[in-house]
Structures are given as structure tokens and as C-alpha cells.
Write a protein that holds these residues in place. Structure first.
Motif, PDB file in Angstrom:
ATOM      1  N   VAL A 170     -37.979 -66.758  15.288  1.00  0.00           N
ATOM      2  CA  VAL A 170     -38.598 -67.523  14.199  1.00  0.00           C
ATOM      3  C   VAL A 170     -37.517 -67.901  13.200  1.00  0.00           C
ATOM      4  N   GLU A 171     -37.418 -69.183  12.890  1.00  0.00           N
ATOM      5  CA  GLU A 171     -36.303 -69.644  12.060  1.00  0.00           C
ATOM      6  C   GLU A 171     -36.430 -69.208  10.612  1.00  0.00           C
ATOM      7  N   GLU A 172     -37.593 -69.337  10.051  1.00  0.00           N
ATOM      8  CA  GLU A 172     -37.761 -68.974   8.638  1.00  0.00           C
ATOM      9  C   GLU A 172     -38.756 -67.810   8.553  1.00  0.00           C
ATOM     10  N   LEU A 173     -38.231 -66.654   8.223  1.00  0.00           N
ATOM     11  CA  LEU A 173     -39.039 -65.443   8.162  1.00  0.00           C
ATOM     12  C   LEU A 173     -39.216 -64.996   6.717  1.00  0.00           C
ATOM     13  N   SER A 174     -40.432 -64.726   6.343  1.00  0.00           N
ATOM     14  CA  SER A 174     -40.694 -64.139   5.032  1.00  0.00           C
ATOM     15  C   SER A 174     -40.598 -62.618   5.133  1.00  0.00           C
ATOM     16  N   ASP A 175     -40.559 -61.952   3.987  1.00  0.00           N
ATOM     17  CA  ASP A 175     -40.563 -60.492   3.998  1.00  0.00           C
ATOM     18  C   ASP A 175     -41.812 -59.958   4.673  1.00  0.00           C
ATOM     19  N   GLU A 176     -42.927 -60.650   4.486  1.00  0.00           N
ATOM     20  CA  GLU A 176     -44.169 -60.219   5.104  1.00  0.00           C
ATOM     21  C   GLU A 176     -44.082 -60.317   6.626  1.00  0.00           C
ATOM     22  N   ASP A 177     -43.456 -61.373   7.123  1.00  0.00           N
ATOM     23  CA  ASP A 177     -43.275 -61.507   8.569  1.00  0.00           C
ATOM     24  C   ASP A 177     -42.477 -60.333   9.136  1.00  0.00           C
ATOM     25  N   LEU A 178     -41.465 -59.916   8.391  1.00  0.00           N
ATOM     26  CA  LEU A 178     -40.576 -58.859   8.863  1.00  0.00           C
ATOM     27  C   LEU A 178     -41.182 -57.469   8.776  1.00  0.00           C
ATOM     28  N   THR A 179     -42.246 -57.311   7.996  1.00  0.00           N
ATOM     29  CA  THR A 179     -42.778 -55.967   7.759  1.00  0.00           C
ATOM     30  C   THR A 179     -44.211 -55.785   8.251  1.00  0.00           C
ATOM     31  N   THR A 180     -44.838 -56.854   8.756  1.00  0.00           N
ATOM     32  CA  THR A 180     -46.245 -56.758   9.154  1.00  0.00           C
ATOM     33  C   THR A 180     -46.389 -56.697  10.671  1.00  0.00           C
ATOM     34  N   LEU A 181     -47.067 -55.672  11.147  1.00  0.00           N
ATOM     35  CA  LEU A 181     -47.400 -55.555  12.555  1.00  0.00           C
ATOM     36  C   LEU A 181     -48.773 -56.192  12.777  1.00  0.00           C
ATOM     37  N   VAL A 182     -48.852 -57.068  13.782  1.00  0.00           N
ATOM     38  CA  VAL A 182     -50.109 -57.734  14.109  1.00  0.00           C
ATOM     39  C   VAL A 182     -50.615 -57.206  15.439  1.00  0.00           C
ATOM     40  N   ALA A 183     -51.796 -57.651  15.844  1.00  0.00           N
ATOM     41  CA  ALA A 183     -52.418 -57.127  17.056  1.00  0.00           C
ATOM     42  C   ALA A 183     -51.514 -57.289  18.280  1.00  0.00           C
ATOM     43  N   ALA A 184     -50.779 -58.410  18.350  1.00  0.00           N
ATOM     44  CA  ALA A 184     -49.909 -58.648  19.504  1.00  0.00           C
ATOM     45  C   ALA A 184     -48.790 -57.618  19.615  1.00  0.00           C
ATOM     46  N   ASP A 185     -48.474 -56.938  18.504  1.00  0.00           N
ATOM     47  CA  ASP A 185     -47.396 -55.943  18.520  1.00  0.00           C
ATOM     48  C   ASP A 185     -47.868 -54.596  19.061  1.00  0.00           C
ATOM     49  N   ILE A 186     -49.163 -54.378  19.078  1.00  0.00           N
ATOM     50  CA  ILE A 186     -49.696 -53.111  19.587  1.00  0.00           C
ATOM     51  C   ILE A 186     -49.861 -53.228  21.096  1.00  0.00           C
ATOM     52  N   PRO A 187     -49.351 -52.288  21.878  1.00  0.00           N
ATOM     53  CA  PRO A 187     -49.495 -52.357  23.339  1.00  0.00           C
ATOM     54  C   PRO A 187     -50.959 -52.492  23.751  1.00  0.00           C
ATOM     55  N   ASP A 188     -51.174 -53.112  24.905  1.00  0.00           N
ATOM     56  CA  ASP A 188     -52.525 -53.265  25.416  1.00  0.00           C
ATOM     57  C   ASP A 188     -53.077 -51.906  25.834  1.00  0.00           C
ATOM     58  N   LEU A 189     -54.408 -51.850  25.976  1.00  0.00           N
ATOM     59  CA  LEU A 189     -55.068 -50.579  26.260  1.00  0.00           C
ATOM     60  C   LEU A 189     -54.634 -49.983  27.588  1.00  0.00           C
ATOM     61  N   ASP A 190     -54.236 -50.823  28.543  1.00  0.00           N
ATOM     62  CA  ASP A 190     -53.851 -50.296  29.855  1.00  0.00           C
ATOM     63  C   ASP A 190     -52.379 -49.921  29.927  1.00  0.00           C
ATOM     64  N   GLU A 191     -51.673 -50.019  28.807  1.00  0.00           N
ATOM     65  CA  GLU A 191     -50.260 -49.641  28.771  1.00  0.00           C
ATOM     66  C   GLU A 191     -50.105 -48.292  28.082  1.00  0.00           C
ATOM     67  N   SER A 192     -49.221 -47.471  28.603  1.00  0.00           N
ATOM     68  CA  SER A 192     -48.855 -46.254  27.887  1.00  0.00           C
ATOM     69  C   SER A 192     -47.799 -46.603  26.856  1.00  0.00           C
ATOM     70  N   ALA A 193     -47.655 -45.746  25.856  1.00  0.00           N
ATOM     71  CA  ALA A 193     -46.651 -46.003  24.824  1.00  0.00           C
ATOM     72  C   ALA A 193     -45.254 -46.039  25.425  1.00  0.00           C
ATOM     73  N   ASP A 194     -44.987 -45.124  26.372  1.00  0.00           N
ATOM     74  CA  ASP A 194     -43.652 -45.084  26.982  1.00  0.00           C
ATOM     75  C   ASP A 194     -43.376 -46.351  27.789  1.00  0.00           C
ATOM     76  N   SER A 195     -44.354 -46.783  28.590  1.00  0.00           N
ATOM     77  CA  SER A 195     -44.127 -47.964  29.420  1.00  0.00           C
ATOM     78  C   SER A 195     -44.023 -49.204  28.562  1.00  0.00           C
ATOM     79  N   ALA A 196     -44.735 -49.231  27.441  1.00  0.00           N
ATOM     80  CA  ALA A 196     -44.653 -50.384  26.542  1.00  0.00           C
ATOM     81  C   ALA A 196     -43.248 -50.530  25.986  1.00  0.00           C
ATOM     82  N   ILE A 197     -42.609 -49.413  25.708  1.00  0.00           N
ATOM     83  CA  ILE A 197     -41.230 -49.466  25.226  1.00  0.00           C
ATOM     84  C   ILE A 197     -40.309 -49.990  26.315  1.00  0.00           C
TER      85      ILE A 197
END
Length: 484
Positions: free
Chosen positions: A445-472
């Protein structure tokens, strides 16, 4: 009869601290009898002492004589010629335990004044009242769990009234992000870098600040309170019933066992149980050798490292899981001997899955008597796991928007809470996966606000069928922007 010096001292301190406060607060009211106010403070101390005598509904002669010798000269009247039997017949102490569940008029007055004026009078009441509680508990050689739980019940009552505000160390007890969820990211401090013993209030505040673990916190408070009572009796050259300090921590991985063990080591140091208060962690590989004659030596070496501190043996049940030629049993026999020989120098905590820990304790008759108390570490709830995730985010400059929090909660709800569930470490791994996915999402993303850099959205959370380790593992590292 001679007044118990501990209860006498605690009563004097209560009167000396609270009387001038009460008289000062009433100074602007005309017609107030200052002498009567002083007597009211003494009656408050009597009611507190009587409540703790009554907490177990057993009124011993030693307890009742102490009340009479200390308070009869102060309050006069029929108390001056009363005996313990007179107090029993009159029911003067019976039912006083209800004082432990409702803030008194005096405590409520002090707490309300503190809220209006920013003073700390209720905290003074708290500290002096707790001293009376411990003094009463120390009157008999054996302190029951009922008496210790009564002290904690009264503390909770005072906290509800606002009396615990401003405790020393309240601000210092904030847990490090590495310990949220119960597992440390780094090792313990070097044994020579422990510094002076930390105040008990500070350590207990740090314990309280840990997410979840309510049952564990209650058990640690009981252990702490018992040692305090025993220390009071030792100071007065009174007999003390010797009790084992060693503990069993039973629970799944990631439930805070190591974190609590490290705090407990420091609590034991502050209370004088051990001198250094460092934590030494060991497992089967540190204790069991592959050749005849080496296992006992390895166990001794571990005890030497833990000298004057706390030894935490993780997955201790593995000591009884070997075959016929295994030396795990030899390690257990050596442990039992060293636990007895060094009972005044090393505290041992054995930890592992609940069922297997029962198997371990039953493997040697000496273990059961030396580990009489088991503290159970329950799995974290979804709310607690979300709180751990959020706390890690706050410490690292991230927050979840509403969509991310909803998906995060659904992810934790979907996990099977069966044997081996990772608890706090799962929350930490999931946080690391979310941060990695966030970085991959925003890096181009070319122009990032502080909010962009600090906010986790739904897409950042692994899907339900993924383990935390495999998501990494599946998340590619963020690439720097291509040069133009």
C-alpha cells in the motif's frame, strides 16, 4: 492470662492509625465526643478480632482469653470479670463472622471520603485490619484452611468497598507481554541479578493481573497466608505445625504454570522460605541418565542449581514412563531423598497433565506425603484467550477492529479443548500469525496511515480451518516495494 503480643500489637496499631483519622473527619461537627470516637475505633477492632475467631465456628480458650485480656481493659463493663465460658454462654462471639462479608459503617465512611478527596484512609483501615486477621489466625498452633479463606473473603469485602485501592505495587504489577497466557518468551533472570526481595503487595498485585487463573490465584493466596501466619508464630517463639511447601501444578500446556512458579519463588523469598528465590526449570532429560550410577548425580546437580530457590520439574510424570531398564524410578527415589534432606533449602513443584500427575504421585509412597497439595490450572475460556490476544496487541501497538475481534472469537470457539490444547501459547501463535498476515496485506500500500499500520482486520485473522502454526508457515514474508 498474658495478652498475646501479636494481637495486642495489631490492636494498638489499628487504634493509633484509625483514631486520629476518625477524630479529624469529625472535627468539623459540633458536639462530637472525641473520647467516644476513640472507643468506637476500639470496638471496631474488637468486632474484627471476634469475627476472625468465629470464622470457623470454633472458639478455643486461647482465642477467647486473648480477646478478654486485650479488650476488657479497653472496653470495661462485664468483660472485666468474664471468662471464656461466659463469652460462650452469652454468645458474644457467635455470629460475628458475618462482619467479614459486609463493609462496616466505619470502612464505608472512610471509602466514601477517599473517593471525594483522594485520600487513602480506607487503605490504612485495610492494612491494619488484615494485621488483626493474621494475628488471630496465629493464636492456635494449627491454622485451618477455613481461617485462611476467611482472610481472603474479608479482603474481597474491603476491595469491594474501595479499601484496597492504592496498594503498594498496584502499578508495578502489570504483566510483561511475554508472560500473558502463561508462558515466557525468554528465560529467567540470572541468579545473581535477582535484586532485593520484592514487596509482597507488589507480587500479589502481579499475580492478580494475570489473565484468568482465578482458582490458581486463590490457592496461591492461601499458601501465602499460611506462611505469614506461621512466620508470626515463629517470631513469638510459639510452636508451628510443620507443613510441606512442595506443590503439584496440574494442567494442560500454556495455562500459566511457569509464570506462577516464577512468582511463587519470589513470594517464598519475600516470606523467608528460601533465600535467593530463583526458579530452576528441569524435565526428564535433566534428571535421568542412560547409564548406571549417573542418574543420582544428575538429580543432585539440578538440586544444587536450585539451592535456596524453587525447582520446577515439567512433565514430571515422564519419570515413571520408561521401560524395565529405565532409570526414571532411580531419579524419583533420589528426588524423594533430596526433598527431605534439603526441605529447608529447596521448594519443589512438579507439573504436568492432571491424570498423569496423579500417576506420578502414586508411584512412590514418599511423594504423596511430600506433595500434599495440588493446584489445578484450568484451560482458558474464549474470553480469556481473546483478552490475552488483545493484551499482546496493546503491548505491540496493534488493535483489532470489530470484524477482526468477531473472527478471533469464532476462531477460539472452534478449537478443540482436548488434551494438549496449547491455551496461552495458541493465543500468542495466533497473534504472531495475524501480525505476519497484516504485514503482507499492507506492505504494497503506497500511502499508509497510522491506523492502517496498527489495525488488524478480519482478513488478518487465520481462517477457522487453519492452525495458528500453519498460518504462520503459509504467510509469505513481506517484500520491500520494488524500486521505481
Amino acid at each position: 492470662m498474658i495478652a498475646d503480643p501479636g494481637l495486642e500489637s495489631a490492636t494498638e496499631a489499628f487504634e493509633a492509625s484509625l483514631t486520629p483519622i476518625v477524630q479529624s473527619l469529625a472535627g468539623t461537627v459540633e458536639g462530637v465526643d472525641r473520647a467516644a470516637l476513640a472507643e468506637d475505633v476500639t470496638r471496631e477492632a474488637f468486632n474484627l478480632a471476634a469475627a476472625f475467631v468465629d470464622c470457623d465456628e470454633v472458639h478455643t480458650d486461647a482465642e477467647l482469653w486473648s480477646l478478654l485480656v486485650i479488650f476488657a481493659p479497653r472496653l470495661g463493663g462485664d468483660l472485666l470479670k468474664a471468662t471464656p465460658d461466659d463469652l460462650r454462654r452469652a454468645g458474644l462471639v457467635t455470629g460475628r463472622r458475618t462482619w467479614l462479608d459486609t463493609p462496616s459503617t466505619l470502612l464505608d465512611l472512610l471509602a466514601r471520603y477517599d473517593r471525594r478527596h483522594g485520600t487513602g484512609h480506607a487503605r490504612t483501615y485495610h492494612d491494619r485490619a488484615v494485621a488483626i486477621a493474621f494475628a488471630v489466625a496465629a493464636l492456635d498452633p494449627y491454622t485451618t484452611e477455613t481461617e485462611l479463606r476467611a482472610i481472603e473473603r474479608f479482603r474481597a469485602t474491603m476491595a469491594r468497598a474501595g479499601a484496597a485501592a492504592g496498594a503498594e505495587g498496584d502499578a508495578a504489577g502489570v504483566p510483561d507481554p511475554a508472560t500473558l497466557g502463561g508462558e515466557e518468551a525468554g528465560g529467567p533472570p540470572a541468579q545473581d541479578d535477582l535484586g532485593p526481595p520484592r514487596p509482597l503487595d507488589e507480587l500479589m498485585a502481579e499475580l492478580d493481573d494475570l489473565i484468568g487463573l482465578e482458582g490458581v490465584k486463590a490457592e496461591v493466596r492461601l499458601v501465602t497466608d499460611l506462611i505469614r501466619v506461621q512466620n508470626l508464630r515463629q517470631e513469638r517463639d510459639l510452636p508451628v505445625v510443620e507443613q510441606s511447601r512442595h506443590l503439584v501444578f496440574a494442567g494442560n500446556p500454556g495455562t500459566g504454570k511457569t509464570t506462577v512458579a516464577r512468582l511463587l519463588a519470589q513470594i517464598y523469598r519475600t516470606l523467608g522460605v528460601v533465600e535467593r528465590g530463583h526458579l530452576v526449570e528441569a524435565d526428564r532429560s535433566d534428571l535421568v541418565a542412560g547409564f548406571v550410577g549417573q542418574t543420582a548425580t544428575k538429580v543432585v546437580e539440578v538440586f544444587d542449581r536450585a539451592d535456596e530457590g524453587l525447582l520446577l520439574i515439567d512433565e514430571a510424570y515422564a519419570l515413571v514412563r520408561g521401560g524395565g531398564n529405565d532409570f526414571g524410578r532411580e531419579a524419583i527415589d533420589t528426588l524423594v531423598k533430596l526433598i527431605e534432606d534439603r526441605r529447608d533449602r529447596v521448594v519443589v513443584v512438579v507439573a504436568g497433565y492432571p491424570e498423569e500427575m496423579g500417576e506420578l504421585i502414586g508411584a512412590n509412597p514418599g511423594l504423596r506425603s511430600r506433595f500434599p497439595k495440588t493446584i489445578v490450572f484450568d484451560d482458558y475460556t474464549t474470553d480469556e484467550l481473546v483478552a490475552i490476544f488483545s493484551s499482546l496487541g496493546e503491548r505491540n501497538g496493534y488493535r483489532c477492529d470489530e470484524g477482526a475481534e468477531d473472527k478471533l472469537r469464532a476462531w477460539f470457539d472452534a478449537q478443540h479443548r482436548d488434551r494438549g490444547f496449547g491455551n496461552g501459547r495458541v493465543a500468542r501463535n495466533l497473534f504472531e500469525a495475524a501480525v505476519a498476515r497484516h504485514a503482507s496485506r499492507v506492505v504494497d500500500v503506497e500511502e499508509l496511515s497510522d491506523e492502517d499500520l496498527t489495525t488488524l482486520v478480519a482478513a488478518d485473522i487465520p481462517d477457522l480451518d487453519e492452525s495458528a502454526d500453519s498460518a504462520i508457515r503459509r504467510t509469505p514474508p513481506p517484500q520491500p516495494p520494488s524500486p521505481t
